[in-house]
Every structure is written in C-alpha cells, then in structure tokens.
Design a protein around this motif. Structure first.
Motif, PDB file in Angstrom:
ATOM      1  N   GLN A  89       0.833  -1.201   0.000  1.00  0.00           N
ATOM      2  CA  GLN A  89       0.000   0.000   0.000  1.00  0.00           C
ATOM      3  C   GLN A  89       0.868   1.250   0.000  1.00  0.00           C
ATOM      4  N   MET A  90       1.958   1.218   0.747  1.00  0.00           N
ATOM      5  CA  MET A  90       2.891   2.344   0.730  1.00  0.00           C
ATOM      6  C   MET A  90       3.496   2.520  -0.656  1.00  0.00           C
ATOM      7  N   PHE A  91       3.850   1.416  -1.293  1.00  0.00           N
ATOM      8  CA  PHE A  91       4.436   1.484  -2.632  1.00  0.00           C
ATOM      9  C   PHE A  91       3.432   2.023  -3.642  1.00  0.00           C
ATOM     10  N   PHE A  92       2.156   1.694  -3.470  1.00  0.00           N
ATOM     11  CA  PHE A  92       1.105   2.219  -4.345  1.00  0.00           C
ATOM     12  C   PHE A  92       1.067   3.743  -4.267  1.00  0.00           C
ATOM     13  N   GLY A  93       1.038   4.269  -3.044  1.00  0.00           N
ATOM     14  CA  GLY A  93       1.065   5.724  -2.889  1.00  0.00           C
ATOM     15  C   GLY A  93       2.366   6.329  -3.375  1.00  0.00           C
ATOM     16  N   TRP A  94       3.461   5.619  -3.127  1.00  0.00           N
ATOM     17  CA  TRP A  94       4.797   6.062  -3.543  1.00  0.00           C
ATOM     18  C   TRP A  94       4.860   6.256  -5.054  1.00  0.00           C
ATOM     19  N   GLU A  95       4.382   5.271  -5.792  1.00  0.00           N
ATOM     20  CA  GLU A  95       4.384   5.375  -7.251  1.00  0.00           C
ATOM     21  C   GLU A  95       3.350   6.375  -7.737  1.00  0.00           C
ATOM     22  N   GLY A  96       2.242   6.505  -7.004  1.00  0.00           N
ATOM     23  CA  GLY A  96       1.219   7.471  -7.392  1.00  0.00           C
ATOM     24  C   GLY A  96       1.732   8.895  -7.356  1.00  0.00           C
ATOM     25  N   VAL A  97       2.448   9.270  -6.287  1.00  0.00           N
ATOM     26  CA  VAL A  97       2.991  10.633  -6.226  1.00  0.00           C
ATOM     27  C   VAL A  97       4.073  10.823  -7.284  1.00  0.00           C
ATOM     28  N   GLY A  98       4.792   9.747  -7.617  1.00  0.00           N
ATOM     29  CA  GLY A  98       5.780   9.847  -8.691  1.00  0.00           C
ATOM     30  C   GLY A  98       5.125  10.136 -10.030  1.00  0.00           C
ATOM     31  N   LEU A  99       4.024   9.444 -10.298  1.00  0.00           N
ATOM     32  CA  LEU A  99       3.297   9.677 -11.553  1.00  0.00           C
ATOM     33  C   LEU A  99       2.726  11.084 -11.604  1.00  0.00           C
ATOM     34  N   THR A 157      21.010  -5.037   4.820  1.00  0.00           N
ATOM     35  CA  THR A 157      20.746  -5.084   3.378  1.00  0.00           C
ATOM     36  C   THR A 157      19.358  -4.566   3.047  1.00  0.00           C
ATOM     37  N   LEU A 158      18.353  -5.044   3.786  1.00  0.00           N
ATOM     38  CA  LEU A 158      16.978  -4.611   3.531  1.00  0.00           C
ATOM     39  C   LEU A 158      16.829  -3.112   3.755  1.00  0.00           C
ATOM     40  N   CYS A 159      17.380  -2.607   4.837  1.00  0.00           N
ATOM     41  CA  CYS A 159      17.233  -1.187   5.156  1.00  0.00           C
ATOM     42  C   CYS A 159      17.963  -0.304   4.137  1.00  0.00           C
ATOM     43  N   LEU A 160      19.111  -0.737   3.653  1.00  0.00           N
ATOM     44  CA  LEU A 160      19.829   0.049   2.646  1.00  0.00           C
ATOM     45  C   LEU A 160      19.052   0.092   1.335  1.00  0.00           C
ATOM     46  N   LEU A 161      18.458  -1.034   0.947  1.00  0.00           N
ATOM     47  CA  LEU A 161      17.645  -1.053  -0.271  1.00  0.00           C
ATOM     48  C   LEU A 161      16.447  -0.126  -0.133  1.00  0.00           C
ATOM     49  N   LEU A 162      15.785  -0.172   1.006  1.00  0.00           N
ATOM     50  CA  LEU A 162      14.646   0.710   1.237  1.00  0.00           C
ATOM     51  C   LEU A 162      15.085   2.172   1.264  1.00  0.00           C
ATOM     52  N   PHE A 163      16.266   2.415   1.828  1.00  0.00           N
ATOM     53  CA  PHE A 163      16.765   3.787   1.908  1.00  0.00           C
ATOM     54  C   PHE A 163      17.103   4.350   0.530  1.00  0.00           C
ATOM     55  N   ILE A 164      17.491   3.501  -0.404  1.00  0.00           N
ATOM     56  CA  ILE A 164      17.738   3.974  -1.772  1.00  0.00           C
ATOM     57  C   ILE A 164      16.465   4.599  -2.340  1.00  0.00           C
ATOM     58  N   GLY A 165      15.314   3.985  -2.048  1.00  0.00           N
ATOM     59  CA  GLY A 165      14.051   4.584  -2.458  1.00  0.00           C
ATOM     60  C   GLY A 165      13.851   5.946  -1.829  1.00  0.00           C
ATOM     61  N   ALA A 202       8.448  12.214   1.627  1.00  0.00           N
ATOM     62  CA  ALA A 202       8.003  10.815   1.690  1.00  0.00           C
ATOM     63  C   ALA A 202       9.124   9.909   2.182  1.00  0.00           C
ATOM     64  N   GLY A 203      10.358  10.180   1.757  1.00  0.00           N
ATOM     65  CA  GLY A 203      11.480   9.355   2.201  1.00  0.00           C
ATOM     66  C   GLY A 203      11.740   9.491   3.687  1.00  0.00           C
ATOM     67  N   VAL A 204      11.598  10.716   4.200  1.00  0.00           N
ATOM     68  CA  VAL A 204      11.781  10.941   5.637  1.00  0.00           C
ATOM     69  C   VAL A 204      10.718  10.176   6.415  1.00  0.00           C
ATOM     70  N   PHE A 205       9.473  10.274   5.970  1.00  0.00           N
ATOM     71  CA  PHE A 205       8.393   9.544   6.624  1.00  0.00           C
ATOM     72  C   PHE A 205       8.633   8.038   6.588  1.00  0.00           C
ATOM     73  N   MET A 206       9.088   7.541   5.438  1.00  0.00           N
ATOM     74  CA  MET A 206       9.285   6.098   5.295  1.00  0.00           C
ATOM     75  C   MET A 206      10.325   5.577   6.282  1.00  0.00           C
ATOM     76  N   VAL A 207      11.433   6.273   6.434  1.00  0.00           N
ATOM     77  CA  VAL A 207      12.461   5.818   7.373  1.00  0.00           C
ATOM     78  C   VAL A 207      11.930   5.888   8.806  1.00  0.00           C
ATOM     79  N   ALA A 208      11.173   6.947   9.128  1.00  0.00           N
ATOM     80  CA  ALA A 208      10.593   7.045  10.468  1.00  0.00           C
ATOM     81  C   ALA A 208       9.584   5.931  10.717  1.00  0.00           C
ATOM     82  N   ARG A 209       8.764   5.639   9.718  1.00  0.00           N
ATOM     83  CA  ARG A 209       7.791   4.553   9.861  1.00  0.00           C
ATOM     84  C   ARG A 209       8.482   3.214  10.080  1.00  0.00           C
TER      85      ARG A 209
END
Length: 641
Positions: A135-145, A221-229, A265-272
C-alpha cells in the motif's frame, strides 16, 4: 471522519479530471478547493484526537490482495506519525489549492491542473496511511506519476518535458531499490504487513546470508535497499539531480512537491520503519553520512544560483539532509518535527516567490529584480518571516526544530554524528547567507529591472495572499506550540508506539553543552550580517570575490558537475547503446531476418513469378506443353509402380 480526510481529495480530483471541461473553470476550482479545505479542517481535529489524546486506530476497508501466502488488506493506519503527516499534507495542500486559483487564473487548462493537484494529494495521503509495504508502494508510485504530470504541466515547453522525464527516470532508480527491499522483506519475513514485520525484526537481527562468499547482515541489506528509495524521493545527494529541474513546473507545484509532500516521503518512510532501522546500525550510519553531506552540498549550490525558485529548491534539498541525519542518529521525533515546521515556512517561501514572479510578469532572475519592497510590501514581509524561520532565528519555527537536530547529532558522540553536526553548522551559515541574499536582491537596494517591468510590478490578489498568511502563522508558531509534544517532556506519550527509539537521543540532546546550543544562532546571525554587508553596504564585493575564486565558483555554480558527470557516464553511453541496438540489433537482425526479411523474400519470389506473365501466347503454350509432359510422365511411371 478519517475516511473523509483521505478520500475527499480523490473525489475532487476525479470530478475535475473527468467533468472539468463540462463544468467549466470556476466549478472545477470549487469541487477541488472546497473538499481540500474540509479535509484540512478534519485533519486538524484528527491531529488533536490522535496525537494529543492518543486515540490511535487502524481501519480495515477491504481485502486488497489474497494470493497464496500473501494476504493484504487496504487499511488506514492512523497513529501519531500518520496524524502529523496527514495534518501537514492536507493543510499545506489546501493552501496551495486556494493559491492556485489566483496564480493559474490566466491558464487555459485550469481543470486539469486542479485535478492533478488533488490526485497528487490523495496519493500522498495513501502513502502516509499505509498499513503495509505494498500500500505504501502504491502511494509512492502514485505521487511519482502525478509529479511527472505536474512538472510537465506546460507540455508545450521543451524544458518542462525534459524536467518531467528526468524526475520520472531518476525516481525510478530509487524506486527500483525500494522495490527490491520490499521483495526482500517478503522473502525474509513471509509477510508485508507492518506490525507482523516489526514484531519479527528482533528475531532476524544479527542474522546474515551468503553473497559472493561474504556474510551479509539481512536487516542492513533490507534497510539500505529501502533507503535507496528514500534517497530518490527525497533528493539526497546522488539522486538529487531531478529536484532543481522540477522548477519548470508552475510555482504551486514547487510548493506542493518540494515543501510538504513528495520530498518528505522518504523521511516519513524511514521514520515509519524505525523498528527495522534501529536494529541495523550500519544502515543508520549510511543515513547519517548521506544526510550530512546533502545538507552541506545543497547549501553551497544555493549560494550561487540566480533563479529565485532554484535557490529555494536547493534550500529544500539541504533541509532534507538535516532530517535524514537526524533519522540516522536515532532522533526520529526531531526529524518529523523539522518536517512539519519546514513544510510551513518552505511552502510560504515558494508561494511568496510565486507572488513575486506573478507581480514581475514571470521574471525569475533575481539579478533583474531589486527594490520591490515598495511594490509588494505584504509579500516581502511574509518572505522575511519564512526566511527567519528557515535561518533558525528565535521564536520562529525553524529555531526549535533545527536546533534539536544539531544538538542530537552532537549528542550521538560518534564520528559520523560529529561530521553531521559540523556539516549542519556550515549549512546553517550558508542558509542564512543565501536566504538574505535572496531577500536583499529581490526586495531591497536599487532596482535592476527595466522601467516598464518595475512600474507595472504589483502585489498579488487576496486569493494568493490569504494562503501565505495562514502559512506564515505556521512558520511563526508551530515550533513553539509543538516542541513539548514532539521533542519535549510529552514526547513519549505523544508518539506512543508509532516510532521506536532504542535509545532516547533526544534526552541526551537536551543536555548538550551551552556552546552547541548557541552556535546555530551565532552562525545564522553571521550569515545574515554577511549578506547585508555584501549586498546592501558593499554591493560590488560579491563580483570581486567571485572573480578571485572563479574556479571554485564555477564548480559550485554548475552544481558540482553532477549533471555533466551523469551525462558522460550514463546518458551518452545509453544513447550509443540504444542506437546500436536499434540499428544493428532491431533493424539489421530482428527486422532484417524477421518481418523485413520475410517481406523481402516474398517480394523477390513474387517478382520472379511475375516474369512468367509475359503476355506472349507461345510462352503460355510452351508452359502448357511442359505441364502435360510432366503430368504424363508422372502418370505412366506411377502407374507401373
């Protein structure tokens, strides 16, 4: 109530998008602005109810995905972190909607613009209320579009089209890392639900997997990949190049995307995802380094730019660096505190810049301004308020949020923490200098505009000034009013379980030495006085100083040559490879052997066959004779067999 705060922008966006041309401009503005104002009012109540009174809840709407072992619901997760984000997004977005009524008054495509704004807001709200990674990725891509559509809104401008494509492509790089991180989370945890993943994190902490004969920590590894986003969306160094080019969009777009919504959005994602990052110290160290470097790097570029919107854009990039190194040292509440205060004063500055551009007949170069205080007193005062908050001057919002970030970085007592602290101090000095450089070049001193433009410069209409007044109130009072809840004595009760801090770095920050507390204000005042001397008292000094350090100035003015470097490393080779594959691969091999080859062979065979149709009777008689001989031969020999 919660559903209204989230879905009212969607309703307005759909109505304006589908029926805007039939309803007309005014009706399209009403069906988008009024729902946004109502959503903003509801968000204020929800912020009080959830944040202050602690009435957290998760609303399950429907089952979204049910495939094999993957079962996800569409749910609205409404804890304090979400309540803060929904409040910020809806309030700032509603002000941008109202402002757009005046700013876009002469644009022929108002319904489309208003629809894009509302849909962008809805996707951002979807992101911050997500209860799972998908669901987060859906919103993430939506704001990108939607950012792509908004940046390229004036599609008849080649620069706007190029900027929109650049933003889309650069964000795809970060989003690919984010997507790999999500896939990795599902592979490791077997679920994408936040609560289930967070509960299982302590069991996974410390475990590793084999990769290229190395043992690699799973959570790191997981956190670094997510942080790239997060780096892509929040324009951190390396994936920041789309941000200044995005200024090609209308000014309300700049305020919406670069102040309170997409870039945060990236700041929120890391905090979440703090329950994951807290168990991945190496990933947090990377976040500190990237954030500190970005804060310094972007501030240096802001010193040299002449476009009023680009100066503010690089300021946004620098302030996002502050938020990230706060996250990296574990001061998640401080990062979100600065996110909120920054949303108010940065939206105020962007919309104030739009008011200047509107009054100056679309002029954006500060070298062509000056002396506008007499023409735009209200806009000038409001931009002074925004700049005072940005510089961290006492009583203004930025003073409280920026200082607690710097104190937290110092209180970490690590090498990277001190690196971020001093990078932040240097950025604070430059921020104050370029903010007052902007003010002095725009509103004070002698005018450098031509007589016609200066004579016709004017204040913006009330529909554009009113949102600035609301944002100015936030820029003045939000820090003082919220500090006790966000980073003060009420912090633990306020944030509840929405943020995890294994070590309360905020408490350590409150006991920082006196010089650490005073230094940000000292450098801010120094920067302001330096700008006053160089642009009011001694206006000839900047040019002389630039002449002395021309190589350094050229390097910084050209944005550290990141665009040129990427063009040489990625863009040109991609074009060469693409053209080679097109001409040699697709054209010569695939089309040559496939459709084009078959067509050519068929055409050749048809040409040869057509030669038999000569038109001479004796040719046809000879052919018939040969046919009879062949038929008779086959019949006789076949019969005897």
């Amino acid at each position: 109530m919660i559903q209204l705060a989230i879905f009212l922008p969607l309703v307005g966006g759909v109505l304006a998008g589908l029926f805007g041309t039939r309803m007309g401009d005014r009706a399209s503005q009403l069906v988008t602005v009024l729902p946004m104002l109502l959503a903003a009012a509801i968000s204020c109540f929800l912020f009080w109810d959830v944040g202050i009174h602690g009435n957290e809840q998760t609303i399950q709407l429907f089952t979204w995905i049910d495939s094999g072992t993957l079962e996800l619901s569409w749910a609205l997760r409404f804890d304090t972190l979400t309540a803060v984000m929904v409040f910020v997004v809806n309030v700032v977005s509603s002000m941008v909607h109202v402002y757009s009524v005046g700013y876009m008054s002469h644009d022929p495509h108002k319904p489309r613009f208003m629809a894009y704004l509302s849909l962008f807001t809805f996707f951002m709200l979807t992101l911050v209320t997500a209860d799972n990674f998908v669901q987060m990725f859906f919103g993430w891509e939506g704001v990108g579009l939607m950012s792509y559509l908004l940046i390229g809104f004036w599609f008849h401008r080649p620069a706007a089209n190029a900027a929109a494509i650049k933003a889309f492509v650069v964000n795809r790089v970060g989003d690919f890392g984010f997507m790999l991180g999500i896939l990795g989370v599902f592979f490791v945890f077997g679920t994408l639900d936040f609560d289930a993943v967070f509960k299982a994190v302590p069991e996974i902490a410390g475990q590793s997997f084999g990769f290229l004969s190395m043992d690699v920590d799973i959570l790191t590894t997981l956190c670094l990949l997510l942080f790239i986003g997060a780096m892509g969306k929040s324009a951190q160094i390396g994936l920041h190049t789309w941000l200044p080019d995005a200024m090609e969009g209308p000014t309300p777009v700049s305020a919406l995307i670069h102040a309170a919504t997409m870039v945060t959005a990236g700041v929120f994602m890391v905090a979440r995802l703090s329950p994951m990052f807290e168990f991945a110290p190496i990933a947090l160290s990377v976040v500190v380094f990237i954030g500190g470097t970005t804060a310094f790097f972007a501030a240096t570029i802001g010193l040299t730019q002449h476009d009023i919107k680009r100066v503010i854009a690089y300021s946004t990039c620098s302030q996002l660096g502050y938020m990230f190194f706060a996250l990296g040292v574990g001061a998640y509440p401080a990062a979100i505190f600065h996110l909120m205060t920054h949303a108010f004063f940065k939206a105020l500055l962007f919309l104030g810049a739009g008011s200047v551009i509107h009054g100056m007949d679309d002029e954006q170069d500060m070298r062509m301004m000056g002396g506008l205080f007499s023409k735009m007193k209200v806009t000038a005062v409001l931009m002074w308020i925004g700049s005072l908050a940005l510089a961290g001057v006492p009583i203004f919002a930025g003073f409280y949020s920026k200082d607690i970030i710097l104190e937290s970085a110092f209180a970490a007592h690590t090498g990277l923490g001190l690196y971020a602290f001093w990078a932040g101090i240097a950025a604070a000095l430059m921020t104050a200098f370029y903010s007052w450089r902007l003010l002095f070049l725009t509103f004070h001193g002698r005018t450098r505009a031509d007589d016609h433009t200066f004579d016709h410069a004017h204040e913006s209409p009330p529909v554009m000034i009113a949102p600035l007044l609301v944002l100015a109130l936030g820029a003045i009072f939000s820090g003082f009013l919220a500090k006790e809840y966000f980073v003060g004595h009420e912090m633990e009760e306020f944030w509840g379980s929405s943020i995890l801090m294994l070590h309360n770095i905020i408490e350590d920050a409150h006991h920082a030495p006196g010089w650490v507390v005073a230094l940000p204000l000292v450098v801010a005042v120094t920067g302001i006085l330096g700008a006053f001397v160089m642009y009011i008292l001694k206006p000839g000094w900047p040019a002389a100083f630039v002449a002395r350090i021309r190589p350094v100035h050229k390097f910084v003015y050209n944005k550290w040559f990141f665009d040129e470097l990427y063009d040489r490393i990625f863009v040109r080779p991609s074009f060469v490879l693409g053209r080679g594959l097109w001409k040699s691969g697709d054209g010569a091999v695939i089309d040559g052997v496939g459709p084009d080859g078959i067509a050519a062979a068929t055409r050749d065979l048809a040409g040869r066959a057509s030669r038999l149709q000569s038109g001479f009777v004796y040719h046809y008689a000879f052919a018939m004779l040969i046919g009879l001989v062949v038929l008779a031969t086959w019949f006789l020999f076949g019969f005897y067999r």
